[in-house]
Scaffold this motif. Structure first.
Motif, PDB file in Angstrom:
ATOM      1  N   TRP A  18       0.798  -1.225   0.000  1.00 55.92           N
ATOM      2  CA  TRP A  18       0.000   0.000   0.000  1.00 55.92           C
ATOM      3  C   TRP A  18       0.831   1.275   0.000  1.00 55.92           C
ATOM      4  O   TRP A  18       0.332   2.340  -0.313  1.00 55.92           O
ATOM      5  N   TRP A 108      -3.859   9.543   8.553  1.00 51.95           N
ATOM      6  CA  TRP A 108      -3.822   8.795   7.283  1.00 51.95           C
ATOM      7  C   TRP A 108      -2.486   9.061   6.591  1.00 51.95           C
ATOM      8  O   TRP A 108      -1.486   8.521   7.021  1.00 51.95           O
ATOM      9  N   ARG A 205      -6.478  11.491  -2.993  1.00 50.51           N
ATOM     10  CA  ARG A 205      -5.685  10.549  -2.203  1.00 50.51           C
ATOM     11  C   ARG A 205      -4.217  10.881  -2.166  1.00 50.51           C
ATOM     12  O   ARG A 205      -3.485  10.352  -1.340  1.00 50.51           O
ATOM     13  N   TRP A 290      -0.952   1.290  -5.730  1.00 49.70           N
ATOM     14  CA  TRP A 290      -1.259   2.171  -4.599  1.00 49.70           C
ATOM     15  C   TRP A 290      -0.226   3.266  -4.385  1.00 49.70           C
ATOM     16  O   TRP A 290      -0.502   4.256  -3.737  1.00 49.70           O
TER      17      TRP A 290
ATOM     18  N   HIS B 845      -8.892  -9.712   4.925  1.00 48.84           N
ATOM     19  CA  HIS B 845      -8.011  -8.890   4.092  1.00 48.84           C
ATOM     20  C   HIS B 845      -8.807  -8.074   3.096  1.00 48.84           C
ATOM     21  O   HIS B 845      -8.504  -6.917   2.838  1.00 48.84           O
ATOM     22  N   GLN B 848     -10.061  -5.234   5.018  1.00 46.31           N
ATOM     23  CA  GLN B 848      -9.008  -4.260   5.312  1.00 46.31           C
ATOM     24  C   GLN B 848      -8.713  -3.421   4.076  1.00 46.31           C
ATOM     25  O   GLN B 848      -8.519  -2.223   4.159  1.00 46.31           O
ATOM     26  N   ARG B 849      -8.726  -4.087   2.929  1.00 48.65           N
ATOM     27  CA  ARG B 849      -8.499  -3.337   1.687  1.00 48.65           C
ATOM     28  C   ARG B 849      -9.605  -2.326   1.475  1.00 48.65           C
ATOM     29  O   ARG B 849      -9.363  -1.208   1.039  1.00 48.65           O
ATOM     30  N   VAL B 851     -11.392  -0.868   3.781  1.00 50.61           N
ATOM     31  CA  VAL B 851     -11.192   0.244   4.722  1.00 50.61           C
ATOM     32  C   VAL B 851     -10.073   1.148   4.218  1.00 50.61           C
ATOM     33  O   VAL B 851     -10.157   2.368   4.292  1.00 50.61           O
ATOM     34  N   HIS B 852      -9.054   0.517   3.656  1.00 52.78           N
ATOM     35  CA  HIS B 852      -7.953   1.320   3.136  1.00 52.78           C
ATOM     36  C   HIS B 852      -8.401   2.173   1.960  1.00 52.78           C
ATOM     37  O   HIS B 852      -7.989   3.316   1.796  1.00 52.78           O
ATOM     38  N   ARG B 853      -9.280   1.582   1.137  1.00 44.89           N
ATOM     39  CA  ARG B 853      -9.747   2.313  -0.033  1.00 44.89           C
ATOM     40  C   ARG B 853     -10.709   3.428   0.365  1.00 44.89           C
ATOM     41  O   ARG B 853     -10.687   4.501  -0.189  1.00 44.89           O
ATOM     42  N   PRO B 855     -11.404   5.051   3.696  1.00 46.61           N
ATOM     43  CA  PRO B 855     -11.194   5.129   5.149  1.00 46.61           C
ATOM     44  C   PRO B 855     -12.319   5.855   5.878  1.00 46.61           C
ATOM     45  O   PRO B 855     -12.436   5.745   7.089  1.00 46.61           O
ATOM     46  N   ARG B 861     -15.659  -0.194   8.319  1.00 49.86           N
ATOM     47  CA  ARG B 861     -14.982  -0.406   9.602  1.00 49.86           C
ATOM     48  C   ARG B 861     -15.818  -1.301  10.506  1.00 49.86           C
ATOM     49  O   ARG B 861     -15.299  -2.166  11.209  1.00 49.86           O
ATOM     50  N   LEU B 864     -15.508  -4.751   9.426  1.00 47.67           N
ATOM     51  CA  LEU B 864     -14.175  -5.246   9.769  1.00 47.67           C
ATOM     52  C   LEU B 864     -14.151  -5.692  11.230  1.00 47.67           C
ATOM     53  O   LEU B 864     -13.592  -6.741  11.575  1.00 47.67           O
TER      54      LEU B 864
END
Lengths: 322, 1194
Positions: A18, A108, A205, A290, B845, B848-849, B851-853, B855, B861, B864
């Motif tokens: 990431w 972040w 982002r 990413w 996973h 989590q991805r 959430v990462h994408r 947030p 969340r 998750l």
């Protein structure tokens, strides 16, 4: 202006990668080092030319590494994990120097001040940019993102989520991007809010200032476009389109003539800033890209430009930029 | 300076040596050098003493030269002596001799050249240098001299060679580098020149010439930034250098032009202001240089052209007067810049009236001033000043094609225009600008064919000219047909990108509004720039408003529309001309007001328009909508009726939209029945647009009695767009689900079967897939979680927000809702799920991805948290996961706390608190556990959320803590709740015996039955589970008989799970063991056998028990086989001592029986070692020791 693939490491991490950042060369280390952070909760370091692993992976980033930033002196780096801890560590030994705790989901993207005396973090759900000093690692201040003039009511109702942050190379401006597309610009010397930059309407982002024109800002957004702003004059001075999906990351080449972007459409693109157009598309990744990062200049015998990209497909790619 | 003792001594020595042997030239020479040095050291260089010494020295040198005429050095000294004495002739000769004897003698060479230079004998000097250079490659002085001379004579390529050679000898001589740079520069080798100048600057940072020249080169190469830097540092060195100022100003001008083409007008204006300052200083330094004034004029003109209007002051509440003032201010700024330019051009003209291009520039400047100044009304009988100036330029240079083009473009007379352009084309057939302007004239006069030809020519000659693209865009725009409009957009975009003129940009905005490209950033940029460049055009503000509106920035849009109206008010035309434009802007304004939530203001705008009779169809719709929003429903309906009357006169597509609007509005005001009535009244043959279809299908879904069986809905799919059709089908499916009365439970099955058909038709439609998945999860189907995952597909990048649930939500829910533990790692537990849904880890996973994408997405969340909790449960709550979970729960809770209204959020909060309580319970923190559960009860109103589980959790916590009284109370609370979850009742049953509470199992069972009936779920499954729990309770009480009975029942129900079978077998075996009842062994064996067969992974202990059962029943081979199976069903590191012990038994058997079968497991080791391993693992078991003793005895 072109990219040529040099090397690709498949399965560099056990899970999606990431974040990526170059720790520049330092007095004690003649070359730059590439750092990558991944969903597998590790940060790994790689040699710059053959992508050989340097030392064992650093663990302990619960739930995955979201963002990485390297200090300009080359010795330190900061990694943000999904559970909102910022771990500052020594690049060579991997030992923790400081652990900065933010309230849940309130950190972040991170970036060090170009002179290295502060660390700025996009404050996620807190709707602000947080600053720490790099000597005692104590919080300096928190710059709130004011609502833009006559803003629309927020659709999610959860306030602004600040995703990205960037310092201008002369350290005078600080910009942060949010999920609703607003970009706030601050006077980084007097720590005052200046204005918003308009034009994006989806999450921003990643962003980066030009190394040659310290008030030109490049932004990458989920609306598939790359914008070029005059951050001082508050005007949009260029837009580049071509990605088929979200633009996830952006970095500018050290000569200031090109930007590279990584996207959800699984490609890395190189853009000519003067022509405002894409000059090359690399499609060697098999999943969304990413992070992209140009190697900073300096270090022993480093003339050639290098670009690294990391992706959900667990691989790292290194390109020659010339 | 008098002679010192040492010197006197030295002289004596030298004189003695000379006297000893006067024929050796070296002795003469040494004494000469000594005397010469003494003379130099004399205080008065030309004093008598010095002269005397020199003369003496010269004598000795002369003697030395005579004795050895091949040594050059004495000649050099002689030359010096004569030069000092003013005898240049002899000096030159001596030097010449010295150089001829030794070409490397730099001192003599330089002195000779200096002498020649003074006398102006350049060619002689050149010859000397050439000769020396030819003689020796090490005569660097000669190369240097030669290089300079060649530069002086402008023999650049020769000079480069000499200078390069000289640099080898004097690598740090800045002069040489500078000269080399100049030579390269003049030869046009710019990069080499820049490098040489750079080296010179590096060696000596005060090289103004090098700085300025390299600045000029950078400028020529287009590197404005570097050029500016260099001029600035030159100015630091020499603050009054006018060429540095001139260079700086022109560099800044060029840079600003570059900025203008990219659209950075503010930046350009700043640069130009600086440039203007520099040019002004330059002019004050030079006074009478025409080109400086022209430069200043150019800078000012460029400033006038790019000066942006800044709307900073106008923040809120646009005041027409304020706007007017602001625009006027902008106009004045431009005019003052233009006037400044005019003045400068005037001065330049005054100095050099013969320069035609200054005339031309002045003409262009005047034209700009006239176009900006409203007060100048053109009088057709008088020639405009600009035309006059332009003609002046032409009279001076009648063959300049560009001047003709200028004249043509600024003349107001059509005939003259055409004539000028044609004259320009006579001069040069391939002059693209002239063709383009000609095309423009023809277009304006309506001659389309000619215009097209002219534009095509211009474009084919120079594709980077903006005007022909704009012309083509205008051409296409007015033609009908979808593709041409897009072409028009592309052409206009290109025109605006090549040349960011406000006219092109407004045009681009207008076309974008029609083609739906308003969201494109290129359009945004163009339109924003247009506002800054042309604030006096109402259209620019109007389009700007549209752009803001489409980005949902309604407040700004309102402000822009108001500005547009103010700008309209400033127009010189009469009010009636602007009437329709005004109405258009007002409708836009009303729409934005409505969207920004200011419905009252919107109504007022519409009413005003209506009173003037200007309310269009669009206006009517907004009017009706705003009326409805402000609560004036009746009026809204009457307006919509009014609209309906006008339907027949509209174009079909706008009629369709209006109709859809009427339906929706009617539905919102007076409910579905009236809306249905509206639809029924429709003419049947009306070709429904897809939006309308969507509305009808939605109404249809809400209308259980199905009065709207319209044939149009089931039209073949080819006629309508794909997305809308899938939405229509999704609506129909929902309609099937709510068939019948509204308060009945959903009929999921009907909907499911319909969706399956749709999916068959549209296999790649994610909306349908997601809906199917979520309905499956909803349906309570036992295997739903497995099926749901199969139908939904996770796509990367864009997550579709359409449908009931996103694919991620479905996958995550499926993972959490599978009742069986799904861990893939048998260290923690053994999967009993028959369908092997073992991708749980992977799913975390995925989350989590996600959430990462996203947030900011609280749903992600939340899911998750659920997924990680599930994993923690499977792994028996390891400590680190508990810590992460606590943190994550805190995070989600802190974000969810601000919305109390939403039922779903309330339930999520409730659940999270319970999870948190459970984690506390698992980490033995009972106080917090109870506190969290009570918090869950407190935070949620029972009408929203079924609080059964909170009480249940409390009951468990109190029971564990040993607080029986509270525990019992909570138990009773649970009983009272009549929860609608089967699982709850089953678990409550479990608690009943665990807390040794009074038995009300009947009541629980009754509740469970009710619950099953209500939900229509699988009776046999739940009964068997209930029986399992009952049996577990009995076993807890050591009531094995009842337990066996219950388990037998559980096994009898349909298709029992392997764990039930296993427990049944185990219980039977236990009874057989405890009560010595061998008949139970025969009951146990089949159950265990079934359990062994059913489970996918081999379950441990099952085989062991089965082995014992089979062994007791007398089948030794089966006993052996099962024991071996048992060995393999454990992970190596988890095998208990008993397994080793059993293996020892087995080994003893087979060792006795057949030792040749060495491939079997038990023969890997001897019985002793098996036994020893068992004892090593568990030394406390006396059985093993006994067996060991036996073994030793044997």
């Amino acid at each position: 202006m072109k990219l040529a693939g040099l090397k690709s490491v498949d399965g560099a991490h056990e899970e999606s990668i990431w974040a990526a950042a170059w720790a520049p060369a330092a007095d004690h280390r003649p070359t730059a080092v590439l750092l990558t952070g991944a969903l597998d909760e590790t940060v790994r370091a790689w040699r710059p030319d053959d992508l050989a692993a340097v030392g064992p992976p650093a663990r302990g980033h619960a739930l995955g590494v979201v963002s990485l930033a390297a200090h300009s002196a080359g010795a330190l780096a900061a990694a943000v994990s999904l559970d909102s801890f910022v771990r500052v560590f020594d690049v060579d030994s991997g030992a923790s120097v400081a652990t900065l705790e933010a309230p849940p989901s309130e950190v972040w993207g991170v970036q060090f001040h170009p002179k290295g005396n502060a660390l700025a973090a996009a404050g996620g759900g807190s709707g602000s940019v947080k600053l720490w000093d790099t000597e005692k690692w104590e919080p300096i201040t928190s710059l709130a993102v004011p609502r833009p003039e006559g803003a629309r009511p927020d659709k999610t109702g959860s306030g602004k989520f600040v995703l990205s942050v960037a310092w201008s190379p002369d350290g005078k401006l600080l910009a942060c991007g949010s999920m609703d597309g607003t970009i706030a610009v601050y006077d980084a010397v007097r720590m005052k809010f200046l204005h918003h930059l308009e034009g994006h309407h989806m999450p921003v982002r990643s962003m980066v200032f030009s190394p040659v024109d310290p008030h030109v800002l490049f932004t990458a957004c989920d609306d598939c476009h790359i914008h070029i702003y005059d951050a001082k004059e508050k005007s949009l001075i260029g837009a580049m389109s071509g990605h088929a999906s979200w633009v996830l990351s952006i970095d500018v080449s050290p000569d200031g003539l090109a930007v590279a972007t990584g996207s959800s459409d699984r490609t890395v693109r190189l853009w000519d800033i003067n022509m405002r157009s894409s000059v090359q598309t690399m499609s060697n990744h098999s999943d969304q890209v990413w992070a992209v990062a140009f190697r900073p200049p300096g270090g022993a015998g480093v003339r050639a430009g290098r670009l690294a990209s990391v992706s959900d497909d667990k691989s790292i790619s290194l390109y020659d930029y010339s | 300076m008098p002679e010192t003792a040492a010197e006197a001594n030295l002289r004596r020595q030298l004189e003695q040596t000379l006297a000893a042997d006067p024929s050796i030239p070296l002795h003469h020479y040494d004494l000469g050098v000594f005397l010469w040095a003494r003379a130099e050291a004399e205080q008065e260089g030309d004093g008598d003493e010095a002269r005397r010494l020199r003369a003496a020295a010269a004598e000795h040198f002369l003697a030395a030269a005579k004795l050895n005429p091949n040594d050059g050095v004495p000649f050099r000294f002689l030359g010096n002596h004569y030069a000092r004495g003013g005898d240049t002739q002899r000096a030159a000769k001596c030097y010449q001799r010295a150089v001829a004897l030794n070409a490397d003698d730099a001192e003599a060479g330089e002195a000779l050249c200096d002498l020649l230079d003074v006398e102006g004998k350049e060619s002689l000097e050149l010859a000397v240098c050439k000769e020396a250079a030819g003689k020796s490659p090490r005569a660097f002085w000669a190369f240097r001299r030669l290089g300079y001379l060649q530069v002086h004579q402008r023999k650049w390529s020769d000079a480069i060679q000499s200078l390069q050679h000289a640099i080898r000898g004097y690598p740090t001589c800045a002069d040489l580098w500078e000269a080399l740079g100049l030579a390269y520069h003049r030869l046009g080798m710019f990069t080499a020149a820049v490098k040489s100048y750079g080296r010179a600057i590096e060696l000596d940072s005060s090289r103004v010439f090098a700085l300025i020249e390299s600045g000029n080169i950078q400028l020529m190469l287009g590197y404005f930034r570097k050029g500016v830097e260099q001029f600035r540092s030159a100015l630091e060195m020499a603050p009054h250098n006018h060429s540095a100022y001139f260079g700086l100003a022109s560099a800044l001008l060029a840079w600003s032009r570059n900025c203008v083409t990219t659209g950075a007008f503010g930046w350009a204006a700043n640069l130009l202001k600086e440039a203007s300052e520099a040019a002004k200083i330059c002019a004050s330094l030079t006074k009478n240089l025409s080109c400086v004034w022209k430069l200043h004029g150019d800078v000012q003109l460029a400033l006038a052209r790019c000066f942006p209007w800044v709307d900073e002051k106008i923040k809120r509440g646009v005041d027409a007067q304020m706007f007017k003032d602001s625009v006027q201010e902008w106009r004045n700024a431009i005019l003052s810049a233009a006037n400044g330019a005019k003045l400068s051009y005037q001065r330049a003209l005054h100095l050099t009236p013969w320069e035609a291009n200054v005339h031309n520039d002045a003409a262009i400047c005047l034209d700009l001033i006239y176009s900006m100044d409203d007060n100048n009304r053109h009088d057709p009988n008088v020639w405009e000043l600009s035309e006059k100036m332009s003609l002046g330029a032409l009279i001076l240079e009648p063959v300049n094609k560009d001047f003709w083009v200028t004249l043509g473009s600024m003349s107001s007379d059509l005939a003259l225009k055409q004539h000028s352009f044609i004259r320009a084309l006579h001069l040069d057939m391939s002059l693209s600008e002239a063709w383009a302007y000609l095309g423009k004239i023809y277009r304006q006069s309506g001659d389309k064919q000619l215009a097209k030809e002219a534009f095509d020519r211009a474009r084919s000659i120079d594709p980077s000219l903006a005007l022909p693209w704009a012309g083509m865009s205008a051409e296409n725009y007015h033609q009908s047909g979808g593709s041409t409009v897009n072409e028009s957009f592309e052409s206009c975009l290109r025109a605006a990108q090549i040349l960011p003129l406000p006219e092109f940009q407004i045009g681009l905005g207008t076309i974008a509004a029609r083609t739906g490209n308003l969201l494109s950033p290129q359009v945004l940029m163009a339109v924003r720039q247009a506002v800054h460049r042309a604030p006096h055009y109402p259209e620019s503000h109007n389009i700007n408003g549209l752009v803001s509106e489409v980005r949902s920035d309604f407040q700004s849009a309102i402000r822009f529309y108001q500005q547009a109206r103010s700008a309209l008010g400033m127009m010189k035309n009469s009010k009636s001309d602007n009437k329709y434009v005004f109405a258009d802007v007002s409708v836009n304004l009303a729409r934005s007001l409505y969207k920004a939530g200011l419905a009252t203001d919107a109504v007022r705008e519409c009413e005003e328009l209506r009173s003037q009779g200007l309310l269009s169809i669009d206006g009517l719709q907004i009017y009706a909508l705003a009326l409805w929003k402000t609560g004036r429903s009746e009026e809204a309906l009457s307006v919509s009726r009014n609209l309906a009357e006008n339907l027949s006169g509209m174009k079909p597509e706008s009629a369709g939209v209006a109709l859809g609007f009427i339906c929706t509005l009617t539905y919102a005001i007076s409910g579905k029945d009236s809306a249905a009535a509206v639809i029924h009244k429709l003419p049947g043959q009306l070709n429904y647009s897809s939006q309308l279809k969507f509305i009808i299908s939605a109404l249809d879904a809400l209308h259980p009695n199905k009065r709207l069986q319209l044939p149009q809905l089931s039209m073949p799919p080819r006629l309508t767009s794909y997305e809308v059709m899938s939405e229509v089908h999704s609506n129909i499916a929902l309609g099937k689900a709510i068939e019948g009365e509204m308060d009945k439970p959903l009929r999921v099955d009907a909907s499911l079967s319909y969706l399956k058909k749709v999916l068959h038709m549209y296999p790649d439609c994610s909306l349908v897939r997601n809906q199917l998945g979520s309905l499956l999860l909803w349906s309570g189907d036992w295997m739903a979680s497995h099926k749901a995952i199969r139908v939904t597909s996770l796509t990367h990048g864009h997550t579709s927000s359409m449908g009931l649930r996103s694919a991620h939500q479905i996958q995550a829910s499926a993972m959490v809702c599978c009742y069986a533990t799904c861990t893939s790692y048998p260290k923690f537990s053994f999967p009993t799920c028959e369908h092997q849904y073992l991708s749980g880890h992977d799913e975390i996973h995925h989350l989590q991805r996600w959430v990462h994408r996203e947030p900011w997405n609280q749903d992600a969340r939340y899911l998750l948290v659920l997924a990680i909790f599930q994993k923690a449960r499977e792994e028996k709550y390891p400590k680190h996961m508990c810590i992460i979970l606590k943190r994550l729960i805190m995070q989600v809770l802190s974000n969810a706390s601000n919305s109390h209204e939403n039922k779903v959020v309330q339930y999520e909060v409730f659940l999270l608190l319970l999870l948190s309580s459970e984690i506390c319970l698992q980490s033995l923190d009972y106080e917090n556990c109870i506190a969290q559960a009570i918090e869950a009860l407190r935070r949620t109103a029972s009408r929203c959320v079924d609080t059964f589980f909170a009480h249940f959790q409390l009951c468990r916590a109190y029971a564990v803590k040993g607080d029986l009284l509270n525990s019992r109370n909570e138990y009773m609370n649970c009983l009272k709740k009549h929860a609608n979850t089967e699982m709850g009742w089953v678990m409550l049953k479990h608690l009943e015996s665990a807390c040794s509470l009074e038995t009300c199992s009947d009541e629980i069972y009754k509740n469970l039955r009710e619950c099953i009936e209500r939900n229509g779920s699988d009776l046999s499954k739940w009964t068997s589970l209930f029986n399992l729990v009952s049996a577990q309770c009995f076993i807890g009480d050591e009531n094995f008989a009842s337990a066996e009975e219950a388990l037998a029942q559980a096994c009898a129900e349909g298709d029992p799970d392997s764990c039930i079978l296993f427990l049944n077998g185990a219980t039977c075996m236990e009874i057989a063991r405890r009560f010595a009842a061998p008949q139970f062994i025969s009951r146990a064996a089949p159950s265990l056998r079934k359990a062994q067969q059913k489970s996918h992974a081999s379950l441990p202990l099952v085989s062991l028990l089965l082995a014992q059962a089979e062994g007791s029943l007398g089948s030794k081979t089966k006993w052996e086989k099962n024991l071996r199976l048992e060995w393999f069903s454990w992970l190596p590191e988890l095998r208990p001592a008993e397994v080793y012990f059993q293996m020892h038994l087995l080994a003893r058997q087979s060792a006795a029986a057949a030792s040749q079968q060495n491939q079997l497991v038990e023969t890997m080791q001897s019985p002793e070692s098996w036994l020893l391993r068992a004892i090593h693992l568990n030394p406390s078991c006396s059985r093993y020791w006994k067996a060991l003793l036996q073994l030793m005895d044997a």
